[in-house]
Design an enzyme around this catalytic site. Structure first.
Site, mmCIF file in Angstrom:
data_model
loop_
_atom_site.group_PDB
_atom_site.id
_atom_site.type_symbol
_atom_site.label_atom_id
_atom_site.label_comp_id
_atom_site.label_asym_id
_atom_site.label_seq_id
_atom_site.Cartn_x
_atom_site.Cartn_y
_atom_site.Cartn_z
ATOM 1 N N THR A 160 0.863 -1.220 0.118
ATOM 2 C CA THR A 160 0.195 0.255 -0.150
ATOM 3 C C THR A 160 0.757 1.238 -0.011
ATOM 4 O O THR A 160 1.980 1.061 0.480
ATOM 5 C CB THR A 160 -0.806 -0.272 1.218
ATOM 6 N N ASP A 191 -8.794 0.023 5.745
ATOM 7 C CA ASP A 191 -8.670 1.390 6.466
ATOM 8 C C ASP A 191 -7.940 2.327 5.838
ATOM 9 O O ASP A 191 -8.439 3.589 5.915
ATOM 10 C CB ASP A 191 -7.629 1.270 7.799
ATOM 11 N N GLY A 214 -6.080 -3.947 7.464
ATOM 12 C CA GLY A 214 -7.267 -3.131 7.450
ATOM 13 C C GLY A 214 -8.027 -3.025 8.574
ATOM 14 O O GLY A 214 -8.506 -2.203 9.295
HETATM 15 N N1 ASP Z 1 -4.137 -1.417 4.991
HETATM 16 C C1 ASP Z 1 -4.779 -1.927 3.558
HETATM 17 C C2 ASP Z 1 -5.936 -2.644 3.673
HETATM 18 O O1 ASP Z 1 -6.282 -3.235 4.595
HETATM 19 C C3 ASP Z 1 -3.603 -2.953 3.011
HETATM 20 C C4 ASP Z 1 -2.226 -2.695 3.474
HETATM 21 O O2 ASP Z 1 -2.005 -1.687 4.081
HETATM 22 O O3 ASP Z 1 -1.336 -3.403 2.920
HETATM 23 O O4 ASP Z 1 -6.815 -2.441 2.809
#
Ligand code: ASP
Length: 291
Positions: A160, A191, A214
């Site tokens: 991300t 998130d 998330g």
């Molecule tokens: N936070 C992101 C999600 O859960 C994924 C990540 O940060 O790798 O969609």
């Protein structure tokens, strides 16, 4: 300050694998520095920098995003302006290569702050925003990962992306963009696009971008926890990020991390995951990138 995800990132423990990722972050930080030195606004800078990372197939955002259970690409992004807490977010949107820019358009629309799935795509069409075929966002590496994880393998690193900035007028902004978690179920949103969880900016405190599982980050509201800790804990950014990840670990045994820039331009980062890919320029100084 930018990040390219918190997670296991086991691949990046190998010194031979890390250079392209570090190079990508450096290039984005250089771009951000140039824009800020030219008087650019924090909001424009975080959008521009996040777009570059979305375009880079190394990262789990835009092109190169992870695949959902059905093998498709559904993207989430959020952007926030610390001047007035204006916010724009899109989630589970398909066929848009730069969801952060669609989120920016939502922010500017003034009427809504969060659009999802078909509604977000319809808004993009109304704006005349370019659409891409979903397969153009898919890389062979993500297809291979999708096959492995759907067959039962543990999901590996994610990637991300996020960016926070303070401009010469002292204004703050933050953006986060992701494809979410590999093999995620239909309609799942993490998130990243959610203000207070994966993204946050308020000129009175700080700008924050998060990464990690998330579901955990949503439950604790990780970004807002850090802003709250900053406001009520003596305004020390290093302490604030630590308070936030301690809370994440203690309350939900959560996996994640965050980058934060405060209203004085001080940078901080903390994570509960084995690694977090991040880079920063503090007070116009040297570029620093770390895994
Ligand atoms: N936070 C992101 C999600 O859960 C994924 C990540 O940060 O790798 O969609």
């Amino acid at each position: 300050m930018v990040h390219g995800g918190a997670g296991d990132l086991a691949r990046l423990a190998d010194p031979a694998q890390a250079p392209p990722y570090l190079h990508a972050l450096r290039a984005v930080l250089d771009l951000g520095r140039g824009l800020l030195q030219a008087g650019g606004h924090a909001l424009d800078v975080v959008e521009a920098c996040t777009r570059v990372l979305e375009d880079d197939p190394l990262f789990n955002a835009g092109r190169g995003a992870v695949l959902d259970r059905e093998g498709g690409v559904a993207l989430d992004a959020g952007i926030m302006d610390g001047r007035d807490l204006r916010l724009g977010a899109v989630a589970a949107v398909r066929r848009i290569a730069n969801p952060v820019s669609l989120a920016r358009k939502v922010l500017e629309s003034g009427s809504h702050v969060f659009l999802v799935a078909g509604g977000a795509l319809r808004f993009a069409r109304e704006l005349g925003m370019a659409e891409v075929a979903e397969h153009e966002l898919v890389t062979p590496e993500r297809q291979a990962e999708h096959r492995r994880v759907c067959a039962g393998a543990e999901p590996a690193e994610q990637g991300t992306v996020g960016c926070v900035a303070r401009d010469r007028h002292g204004h703050l902004a933050a953006a986060t963009s992701t494809g979410g978690l590999v093999c995620k179920g239909p309609g799942r949103v993490g998130d990243s696009p959610v203000a207070g969880a994966g993204v946050w900016a308020d000129d009175e405190t700080c700008a924050v971008s998060c990464s990690g599982r998330g579901e955990d980050l949503l439950r604790v509201g990780l970004a807002r926890t850090a802003a709250h800790a900053l406001m009520h804990g003596g305004m020390d950014p290093g302490v604030a990020v630590q308070v936030a990840v301690d809370h994440l670990r203690r309350r939900v045994a959560g996996a994640g991390g965050l980058i934060l820039i405060d209203r004085g331009g001080r940078c901080a980062c903390a994570y509960t995951t084995p690694r977090m890919l991040r880079g920063w320029i503090e007070h116009g100084g040297e570029v620093v990138c770390r895994i």
